[in-house]
Design a protein around this motif. Structure first.
Motif, PDB file in Angstrom:
ATOM      1  N   ALA A  61       0.844  -1.195   0.000  1.00  0.00           N
ATOM      2  CA  ALA A  61       0.000   0.000   0.000  1.00  0.00           C
ATOM      3  C   ALA A  61       0.879   1.245   0.000  1.00  0.00           C
ATOM      4  N   GLY A  62       0.547   2.191  -0.882  1.00  0.00           N
ATOM      5  CA  GLY A  62       1.260   3.459  -0.913  1.00  0.00           C
ATOM      6  C   GLY A  62       2.573   3.407  -1.649  1.00  0.00           C
ATOM      7  N   SER A  63       2.522   3.168  -2.957  1.00  0.00           N
ATOM      8  CA  SER A  63       3.777   3.093  -3.712  1.00  0.00           C
ATOM      9  C   SER A  63       4.508   4.426  -3.734  1.00  0.00           C
ATOM     10  N   ALA A  64       3.794   5.532  -3.550  1.00  0.00           N
ATOM     11  CA  ALA A  64       4.456   6.821  -3.338  1.00  0.00           C
ATOM     12  C   ALA A  64       4.384   7.222  -1.868  1.00  0.00           C
ATOM     13  N   MET A  65       3.178   7.173  -1.279  1.00  0.00           N
ATOM     14  CA  MET A  65       3.023   7.733   0.062  1.00  0.00           C
ATOM     15  C   MET A  65       1.913   7.010   0.820  1.00  0.00           C
ATOM     16  N   ARG A  66       2.173   6.744   2.107  1.00  0.00           N
ATOM     17  CA  ARG A  66       1.150   6.187   2.998  1.00  0.00           C
ATOM     18  C   ARG A  66       1.086   7.030   4.267  1.00  0.00           C
ATOM     19  N   ILE A  67      -0.124   7.514   4.594  1.00  0.00           N
ATOM     20  CA  ILE A  67      -0.359   8.284   5.812  1.00  0.00           C
ATOM     21  C   ILE A  67      -1.418   7.549   6.621  1.00  0.00           C
ATOM     22  N   ALA A  94      -2.823   1.635  -4.330  1.00  0.00           N
ATOM     23  CA  ALA A  94      -2.643   3.077  -4.425  1.00  0.00           C
ATOM     24  C   ALA A  94      -1.231   3.626  -4.371  1.00  0.00           C
ATOM     25  N   CYS A  95      -1.052   4.605  -5.207  1.00  0.00           N
ATOM     26  CA  CYS A  95       0.110   5.489  -5.132  1.00  0.00           C
ATOM     27  C   CYS A  95       0.097   6.274  -3.815  1.00  0.00           C
ATOM     28  N   PHE A  96      -1.040   6.891  -3.478  1.00  0.00           N
ATOM     29  CA  PHE A  96      -1.217   7.626  -2.219  1.00  0.00           C
ATOM     30  C   PHE A  96      -2.293   6.919  -1.412  1.00  0.00           C
ATOM     31  N   PHE A  97      -1.906   6.405  -0.252  1.00  0.00           N
ATOM     32  CA  PHE A  97      -2.787   5.604   0.596  1.00  0.00           C
ATOM     33  C   PHE A  97      -3.041   6.364   1.895  1.00  0.00           C
ATOM     34  N   LEU A  98      -4.314   6.687   2.154  1.00  0.00           N
ATOM     35  CA  LEU A  98      -4.711   7.430   3.350  1.00  0.00           C
ATOM     36  C   LEU A  98      -5.624   6.553   4.197  1.00  0.00           C
ATOM     37  N   TRP A  99      -5.278   6.396   5.473  1.00  0.00           N
ATOM     38  CA  TRP A  99      -5.968   5.439   6.338  1.00  0.00           C
ATOM     39  C   TRP A  99      -6.513   6.147   7.580  1.00  0.00           C
ATOM     40  N   ASP A 100      -7.826   6.134   7.738  1.00  0.00           N
ATOM     41  CA  ASP A 100      -8.502   6.550   8.961  1.00  0.00           C
ATOM     42  C   ASP A 100      -8.130   7.960   9.422  1.00  0.00           C
ATOM     43  N   ASN A 116       0.056   5.618 -12.608  1.00  0.00           N
ATOM     44  CA  ASN A 116       0.296   4.757 -11.454  1.00  0.00           C
ATOM     45  C   ASN A 116      -0.450   3.435 -11.600  1.00  0.00           C
ATOM     46  N   MET A 117       0.051   2.378 -10.941  1.00  0.00           N
ATOM     47  CA  MET A 117      -0.532   1.044 -11.085  1.00  0.00           C
ATOM     48  C   MET A 117      -0.645   0.357  -9.729  1.00  0.00           C
ATOM     49  N   ALA A 118      -1.790  -0.315  -9.512  1.00  0.00           N
ATOM     50  CA  ALA A 118      -2.032  -1.114  -8.317  1.00  0.00           C
ATOM     51  C   ALA A 118      -3.231  -2.004  -8.598  1.00  0.00           C
ATOM     52  N   GLU A 119      -3.627  -2.814  -7.617  1.00  0.00           N
ATOM     53  CA  GLU A 119      -4.829  -3.627  -7.800  1.00  0.00           C
ATOM     54  C   GLU A 119      -6.087  -2.822  -7.504  1.00  0.00           C
ATOM     55  N   TYR A 120      -6.026  -1.971  -6.480  1.00  0.00           N
ATOM     56  CA  TYR A 120      -7.173  -1.169  -6.087  1.00  0.00           C
ATOM     57  C   TYR A 120      -6.755   0.302  -5.976  1.00  0.00           C
ATOM     58  N   GLY A 121      -7.606   1.210  -6.527  1.00  0.00           N
ATOM     59  CA  GLY A 121      -7.352   2.640  -6.372  1.00  0.00           C
ATOM     60  C   GLY A 121      -5.955   3.036  -6.755  1.00  0.00           C
TER      61      GLY A 121
END
Length: 318
Positions: A61-67, A94-100, A116-121
């Motif tokens: 999750a977050g190939s660029a950024m995860r917060i 997701a490239c940018f993954f935001l959680w809660d 950007n590429m992923a399975e979801y979002g």
């Protein structure tokens, strides 16, 4: 990846090139940057997060950024997040993954999400972020293997298919997460979704929301593809709001409410993604949209910091 921060009291990440970082292993998170449980405000501005990748044997999750789990405001603005890739045998987000972010103000404004590429979002994933505002962004040629070519929104209700590895992953990491009606709605305004692709649902946007439905207005959807819902697939018990936007109604899967939508060729200029002077999208938007007796306002300026004129976003060159 490139930057790791844990429980910082506040943090600004500005004017950096964070590129070609790679994470390998069983799980991988935040190839360019990962910000966990920040205790104060976060500003991510004018960075290039290019060609970062996560190659996980299980999930990523977050190939660029995860917060994760911010307890104060977050602003992500004027960044280039291009050609980042997340992979995993069970899930990749997701490239940018935001959680809660829950009830924290989160602004995602004037960014470019390209290829950007992923399975979801593939470009942006958000879970349980009810005061999210996404404005003046370009989502161009992002690709999701399953759902949400550009964006996936998810509400976690602590229930789901017990055989689903995605559900089990969420349950394990946040076992007490619950969603309640807050009266807040994620807002998407003045965004352009162009030539994004999902293998199954939601070529541009996939939403899985049962309580706090999102609001989309003043946005352009064009050239997106998926088996179901080429532009948007809404999976949930409440309709989303889709208003003053340009899309083909046949490209929407699931239920929505909204008025004053149009369907036309956006007419971009040949050498850029600016709208041509004769585009039917110009002046087709609205300054203010009322939802549940609350005003949602169009940004004063566009992605170029030029003043807007009730139009869906005009995009700069990609």
């Amino acid at each position: 990846g490139g930057i790791y921060a844990y429980k910082v009291t506040s943090m600004g990440i500005l004017n950096n090139s964070i590129s070609q970082n790679e994470i390998n292993g069983y799980r991988g998170y935040g190839a360019a940057m990962e910000i966990l449980n920040p205790q104060g405000g976060i500003l991510v501005e004018s960075n290039g997060m290019i060609s970062n990748s996560i190659n996980a044997t299980y999930g990523s999750a977050g190939s660029a950024m995860r917060i994760l789990n911010p307890i104060s405001n977050v602003k992500v603005t004027d960044n280039h997040m291009n050609h980042n890739t997340a992979s995993g045998s069970e899930f990749s987000y997701a490239c940018f993954f935001l959680w809660d972010a829950l009830e924290q103000d989160v602004m995602v404004d004037r960014n470019r999400f390209i290829g950007n590429m992923a399975e979801y979002g593939a470009a942006f994933y958000s879970r349980n972020s009810n005061k999210l505002r996404v404005s003046n962004n370009i989502f161009f040629e992002n690709q999701a293997e399953t759902a949400g070519g550009a964006i996936m929104l998810f509400e976690f209700l602590a229930k789901g298919d017990p055989d689903s590895p995605v559900y089990q992953e969420m349950k394990t990491q946040m076992p007490t997460a619950q969603v309640k009606s807050t009266g807040s709605h994620a807002c998407f305004v003045n965004n352009t979704f162009l030539v994004n692709e999902a293998g199954v649902r939601g070529g541009a946007v996939y939403t899985h929301v049962d309580v706090n439905y999102p609001v989309f207005f003043n946005s352009i959807f064009s050239g997106n593809t998926a088996s179901f819902g080429k532009d948007i697939f809404s999976y949930g018990t409440v309709p989303i709001v889709l208003d003053h936007s340009n899309f083909n109604p046949a490209n929407i899967g699931g239920s929505y409410t909204g008025d004053d939508n149009i369907y036309c060729d956006p007419s971009f200029e040949e050498d850029s993604l600016h709208l041509a002077s004769n585009s039917g999208c110009i002046n087709a938007g609205t300054d203010t949209l009322m939802v549940d007796e609350s005003p949602f306002c169009c940004p004063i300026t566009d992605i170029c910091l030029l003043y807007t004129s009730d139009a869906a976003d005009e995009c700069v060159n990609v």
